[in-house]
Motif scaffolding. Structure first.
Motif, PDB file in Angstrom:
ATOM      1  N   LYS A 414       0.799  -1.473  -0.215  1.00 56.53           N
ATOM      2  CA  LYS A 414       0.179   0.196   0.366  1.00 56.53           C
ATOM      3  C   LYS A 414       0.893   1.386  -0.125  1.00 56.53           C
ATOM      4  O   LYS A 414       1.458   1.286   1.243  1.00 56.53           O
ATOM      5  N   ILE A 415       0.889   2.193  -1.183  1.00 58.75           N
ATOM      6  CA  ILE A 415       1.084   3.255  -1.335  1.00 58.75           C
ATOM      7  C   ILE A 415       0.951   3.853  -0.094  1.00 58.75           C
ATOM      8  O   ILE A 415      -0.383   4.592  -0.320  1.00 58.75           O
ATOM      9  N   ALA A 430       6.180  10.976  -8.306  1.00 61.27           N
ATOM     10  CA  ALA A 430       6.195   9.913  -9.418  1.00 61.27           C
ATOM     11  C   ALA A 430       7.066   8.826  -9.851  1.00 61.27           C
ATOM     12  O   ALA A 430       6.481   7.396 -10.136  1.00 61.27           O
ATOM     13  N   ALA A 431       8.278   8.877  -9.846  1.00 59.10           N
ATOM     14  CA  ALA A 431       9.518   8.076 -10.460  1.00 59.10           C
ATOM     15  C   ALA A 431       9.251   6.915  -9.258  1.00 59.10           C
ATOM     16  O   ALA A 431       8.982   5.815  -9.110  1.00 59.10           O
ATOM     17  N   LEU A 432       9.239   7.899  -7.635  1.00 63.35           N
ATOM     18  CA  LEU A 432       8.877   6.493  -6.304  1.00 63.35           C
ATOM     19  C   LEU A 432       8.349   5.520  -7.222  1.00 63.35           C
ATOM     20  O   LEU A 432       8.052   4.242  -6.671  1.00 63.35           O
ATOM     21  N   THR A 433       6.614   6.519  -6.978  1.00 61.66           N
ATOM     22  CA  THR A 433       5.618   5.444  -6.702  1.00 61.66           C
ATOM     23  C   THR A 433       5.661   4.227  -8.021  1.00 61.66           C
ATOM     24  O   THR A 433       5.196   3.339  -7.909  1.00 61.66           O
ATOM     25  N   ASN A 434       6.134   5.131  -8.916  1.00 59.41           N
ATOM     26  CA  ASN A 434       6.436   4.153 -10.347  1.00 59.41           C
ATOM     27  C   ASN A 434       7.011   2.895  -9.818  1.00 59.41           C
ATOM     28  O   ASN A 434       6.925   1.729 -10.574  1.00 59.41           O
ATOM     29  N   ALA A 435       8.052   3.188  -9.074  1.00 59.41           N
ATOM     30  CA  ALA A 435       9.066   1.907  -9.123  1.00 59.41           C
ATOM     31  C   ALA A 435       8.587   1.386  -7.880  1.00 59.41           C
ATOM     32  O   ALA A 435       8.814   0.415  -8.182  1.00 59.41           O
ATOM     33  N   ILE A 436       8.101   1.369  -6.680  1.00 55.71           N
ATOM     34  CA  ILE A 436       7.472   0.678  -6.327  1.00 55.71           C
ATOM     35  C   ILE A 436       6.215  -0.338  -7.087  1.00 55.71           C
ATOM     36  O   ILE A 436       6.689  -1.351  -6.392  1.00 55.71           O
ATOM     37  N   ILE A 437       5.145   0.307  -7.357  1.00 50.20           N
ATOM     38  CA  ILE A 437       4.561  -0.065  -8.197  1.00 50.20           C
ATOM     39  C   ILE A 437       5.494  -1.236  -9.475  1.00 50.20           C
ATOM     40  O   ILE A 437       5.537  -2.886  -9.186  1.00 50.20           O
ATOM     41  N   SER A 438       6.481  -1.714  -9.908  1.00 48.33           N
ATOM     42  CA  SER A 438       6.708  -2.081 -10.686  1.00 48.33           C
ATOM     43  C   SER A 438       7.581  -3.269  -9.936  1.00 48.33           C
ATOM     44  O   SER A 438       7.511  -4.261 -10.116  1.00 48.33           O
ATOM     45  N   LEU A 439       8.756  -2.900  -9.533  1.00 44.88           N
ATOM     46  CA  LEU A 439       9.106  -3.659  -8.307  1.00 44.88           C
ATOM     47  C   LEU A 439       8.115  -4.973  -7.188  1.00 44.88           C
ATOM     48  O   LEU A 439       8.193  -6.093  -7.587  1.00 44.88           O
ATOM     49  N   SER A 440       7.259  -3.996  -6.778  1.00 43.13           N
ATOM     50  CA  SER A 440       6.341  -5.118  -6.533  1.00 43.13           C
ATOM     51  C   SER A 440       4.797  -6.100  -7.438  1.00 43.13           C
ATOM     52  O   SER A 440       5.259  -7.103  -6.987  1.00 43.13           O
ATOM     53  N   HIS A 441       5.172  -6.066  -8.559  1.00 42.38           N
ATOM     54  CA  HIS A 441       4.499  -6.518  -9.752  1.00 42.38           C
ATOM     55  C   HIS A 441       5.641  -7.551 -10.061  1.00 42.38           C
ATOM     56  O   HIS A 441       5.141  -9.408 -10.301  1.00 42.38           O
ATOM     57  N   LEU A 443       7.470  -8.978  -7.689  1.00 43.84           N
ATOM     58  CA  LEU A 443       7.375  -9.501  -6.820  1.00 43.84           C
ATOM     59  C   LEU A 443       5.548 -10.591  -6.376  1.00 43.84           C
ATOM     60  O   LEU A 443       5.694 -10.881  -5.047  1.00 43.84           O
ATOM     61  N   HIS A 444       5.219 -10.635  -7.324  1.00 43.99           N
ATOM     62  CA  HIS A 444       3.578 -11.224  -7.644  1.00 43.99           C
ATOM     63  C   HIS A 444       3.313 -10.294  -6.462  1.00 43.99           C
ATOM     64  O   HIS A 444       2.041 -11.318  -6.099  1.00 43.99           O
ATOM     65  N   LEU A 445       3.421  -9.173  -6.520  1.00 39.55           N
ATOM     66  CA  LEU A 445       2.466  -8.965  -5.178  1.00 39.55           C
ATOM     67  C   LEU A 445       1.518  -7.749  -5.642  1.00 39.55           C
ATOM     68  O   LEU A 445       1.775  -6.941  -7.345  1.00 39.55           O
ATOM     69  N   LYS A 446       0.216  -7.425  -5.582  1.00 38.39           N
ATOM     70  CA  LYS A 446      -0.540  -6.207  -5.863  1.00 38.39           C
ATOM     71  C   LYS A 446      -0.454  -4.593  -4.973  1.00 38.39           C
ATOM     72  O   LYS A 446       0.511  -5.011  -4.267  1.00 38.39           O
ATOM     73  N   VAL A 447      -0.974  -3.298  -5.546  1.00 35.39           N
ATOM     74  CA  VAL A 447      -0.428  -2.198  -5.429  1.00 35.39           C
ATOM     75  C   VAL A 447      -2.241  -1.803  -5.100  1.00 35.39           C
ATOM     76  O   VAL A 447      -2.592  -1.790  -6.368  1.00 35.39           O
ATOM     77  N   ILE A 448      -1.463  -0.732  -3.818  1.00 33.07           N
ATOM     78  CA  ILE A 448      -2.627  -0.255  -3.774  1.00 33.07           C
ATOM     79  C   ILE A 448      -2.384   1.617  -3.325  1.00 33.07           C
ATOM     80  O   ILE A 448      -1.542   1.239  -2.474  1.00 33.07           O
ATOM     81  N   ALA A 449      -3.220   1.849  -4.231  1.00 34.36           N
ATOM     82  CA  ALA A 449      -2.487   3.632  -4.141  1.00 34.36           C
ATOM     83  C   ALA A 449      -3.507   3.790  -2.860  1.00 34.36           C
ATOM     84  O   ALA A 449      -5.362   4.078  -3.681  1.00 34.36           O
ATOM     85  N   GLU A 450      -3.154   4.686  -1.623  1.00 34.66           N
ATOM     86  CA  GLU A 450      -4.679   5.315  -1.460  1.00 34.66           C
ATOM     87  C   GLU A 450      -4.848   7.031  -1.423  1.00 34.66           C
ATOM     88  O   GLU A 450      -3.490   8.016  -1.880  1.00 34.66           O
ATOM     89  N   GLY A 451      -5.914   7.503  -0.836  1.00 32.31           N
ATOM     90  CA  GLY A 451      -5.513   9.263  -1.545  1.00 32.31           C
ATOM     91  C   GLY A 451      -5.940   9.966  -2.785  1.00 32.31           C
ATOM     92  O   GLY A 451      -5.447  10.852  -2.921  1.00 32.31           O
ATOM     93  N   ILE A 452      -6.084   9.006  -3.405  1.00 37.15           N
ATOM     94  CA  ILE A 452      -6.827   9.594  -4.821  1.00 37.15           C
ATOM     95  C   ILE A 452      -7.688  10.782  -4.869  1.00 37.15           C
ATOM     96  O   ILE A 452      -8.977   9.860  -4.266  1.00 37.15           O
ATOM     97  N   THR A 453      -7.702  11.613  -5.165  1.00 34.55           N
ATOM     98  CA  THR A 453      -8.473  12.851  -5.096  1.00 34.55           C
ATOM     99  C   THR A 453      -8.596  12.894  -6.574  1.00 34.55           C
ATOM    100  O   THR A 453      -9.568  14.009  -6.744  1.00 34.55           O
ATOM    101  N   SER A 454      -7.521  12.721  -8.000  1.00 26.62           N
ATOM    102  CA  SER A 454      -8.497  13.827  -8.819  1.00 26.62           C
ATOM    103  C   SER A 454      -8.436  12.577 -10.358  1.00 26.62           C
ATOM    104  O   SER A 454      -7.693  11.700  -9.851  1.00 26.62           O
ATOM    105  N   LEU A 455      -8.783  12.587 -11.442  1.00 27.57           N
ATOM    106  CA  LEU A 455      -8.567  12.131 -12.604  1.00 27.57           C
ATOM    107  C   LEU A 455      -7.183  12.275 -12.919  1.00 27.57           C
ATOM    108  O   LEU A 455      -6.742  11.369 -14.033  1.00 27.57           O
ATOM    109  N   GLU A 456      -6.583  13.534 -13.242  1.00 18.93           N
ATOM    110  CA  GLU A 456      -5.076  13.384 -13.201  1.00 18.93           C
ATOM    111  C   GLU A 456      -4.117  11.936 -12.264  1.00 18.93           C
ATOM    112  O   GLU A 456      -3.173  11.300 -13.219  1.00 18.93           O
TER     113      GLU A 456
END
Length: 497
Positions: A414-415, A430-441, A443-456
């Protein structure tokens, strides 16, 4: 002084002498007898008083000087503080009270015993005396706490006290050789200044205590000056603690549930249980404010158990109403996971409410993994084996060791929303988020992002391949009664049909 029968001895001596005098022949005057008696009693009384004053002086010395450290005792340092306040008031000067508290002293006591701990205190006292100004008054408050009193000249102000505090911390924190053991210990300092933040000894020491507590909370091995805001915040914290205990007893807290959404299909795939508190006196209190207080005061243990039970109770109610709900995530504090009976109680609650363990997801933070990695690993493996799903929460804000993801049975990463909040405008986030997602995948882990408030934010997370999201863009946290009418839950139940 030691003879409890002294008064009987004196009485009997005088009585016997009186009888002897009455039986003496008349040629021996009674005056001579009583004169000899007076000389004897005078000698005995002198010896008695000398012993009395010697013992009295010894007692007074013990009251004034701490036997272990050789510094002023707690009683005497308070008397010195009272006198310094009187003098400072008369001379219109400021007075600083510095409470020094050793960091992790209990660890040394537990590891090497109190004898070594006492010797270390003696060394600390000597080093403290050597670094403090000659005019400073130094006392030992007991435990691992010391008090330094310093009357300030008119040209000595906060920068002078900052320099002094740093010097004390540096000197006290150097290594000690005790019985061929090299010991390292740090210290934290809280400062309160008369008359601005305390007109009497009790208030000044209380405020210095508050300041040292803040210094420890800020990471230890540092100093903190008491200010008015700290006092107001402390009073609010005490009030929150009192009202929170009452709210827990009265069950006036609420558990709300925020949907977690598949970012591709935008369908609800889970929920997170979130504690909400609207107090009659304090109003709406944020979890960001009352959860840390609950952790510091130990309330988090019964509070955590209450959240689990309330969540299971709601799941059972929804099932009885025919409502299908997705797995629900509950955040666990380090204090809960450290309890040896944590899993036993959790399993008992699952059985009590007949809840399938696959409907439960437990979120843990990285800090607990650092504190006790071995025991925590055993616990997480046991939880995973009975079907409970696991998520590492707030990933990226703590220690972020890759071994956690590789060796422990996590299902989700969970990011933290700190990264998501600025992901559109901050390239590093943005770079750190992208890296965490790639690393987790990888290792066959799903990624959850919390606090999403905008379409962007949503578009960028989709581009990075993030699996699941939650935030106000999709839904706020919902009360248990309104959950059934939420469009996402309705869609989930229609899909099941």
């Amino acid at each position: 002084m030691k003879n409890k029968n002294t008064h009987y001895i004196v009485f009997c001596t005088v009585f016997v002498c009186g009888i002897v005098a009455s039986l003496m022949p008349w040629e021996l005057s009674p005056l001579w007898v009583f004169s000899l008696l007076a000389l004897g009693l005078s000698f005995y009384t002198k010896k008695f008083l000398l012993n009395y004053y010697a013992i009295l002086e010894s007692i007074n010395k013990r009251i004034e000087i701490d036997e272990l450290t050789g510094l002023f005792s707690r009683y005497q340092i308070q008397q010195e503080l009272n006198q310094l306040i009187v003098t400072s008031h008369a001379q219109d000067k400021k007075l600083a009270a510095l409470v020094l508290d050793l960091d992790h002293f209990k660890t040394i006591n537990d590891a090497f015993g109190h004898k070594i701990g006492d010797k270390l205190l003696v060394n600390v006292a000597q080093r403290l005396m050597s670094v403090c100004p000659k005019q400073a008054v130094v006392g030992y408050l007991g435990g691992d706490a010391f008090l330094v009193l310093l009357a300030l000249d008119h040209d000595q102000d906060k920068p002078y006290l900052v320099t002094l505090s740093k010097n004390v911390i540096d000197h006290v924190s150097q290594s000690y050789l005790v019985d061929e053991l090299t010991l390292n210990i740090g210290c934290s300092i809280g400062v309160a200044v008369y008359p601005e933040f305390g007109l009497d000894a009790a208030t000044l020491m209380k405020n210095a205590d508050m300041a040292v507590y803040r210094a420890k909370s800020a990471g230890r091995a540092t100093y903190y000056f008491y200010d008015g805001e700290m006092g107001r915040q402390f009073a609010r914290n005490v009030r929150i603690e009192t009202r929170l205990r009452q709210a827990l007893r009265n069950e006036s807290l609420e558990v709300h549930f925020q949907p977690k959404v598949d970012l591709l299909t935008e369908r609800c795939v889970g929920m997170e249980a979130l504690l909400r508190w609207n107090d009659d006196e304090l109003g709406c209190v944020s979890p960001a404010e009352f959860i840390p207080i609950a952790e510091q005061t130990g309330i988090i243990l019964p509070l955590g158990e209450w959240v689990f039970e309330q969540t299971f109770r709601h799941i059972l109610e929804w099932q009885e109403q025919g409502i299908i709900v997705p797995p629900i995530a509950i955040n666990c504090s380090a204090a809960q996971l450290k309890r040896s009976d944590f899993l036993t109680k959790l399993v008992a609650l699952l059985e009590k409410y007949q809840i399938d363990p696959s409907l439960l997801e437990v979120e843990v933070t990285e800090s607990i993994l650092i504190e006790d990695a071995t025991i925590c690993a055993e616990l997480l493996n046991e939880m995973s084996q009975i079907g409970i799903r696991l998520a590492i929460d707030d990933f990226g804000t703590g220690y972020s060791s890759l071994s956690y993801l590789k060796d422990l049975p996590f299902h989700y990463v969970k990011i933290d929303q700190v990264f998501i909040r600025d992901i559109v405008h901050d390239k590093s986030h943005a770079a750190l988020t992208n890296a965490i997602i790639s690393l987790s995948h990888s290792l066959h882990l799903k990624v959850i992002a919390e606090g999403i408030t905008s379409l962007e934010q949503l578009a960028l997370l989709r581009e990075y391949g993030c699996d699941i999201g939650q935030g106000y863009l999709f839904s706020k946290a919902l009360g248990a009664d309104s959950l059934a009418s939420d469009p996402m839950i309705v869609a989930l139940n229609q899909q099941a049909l």
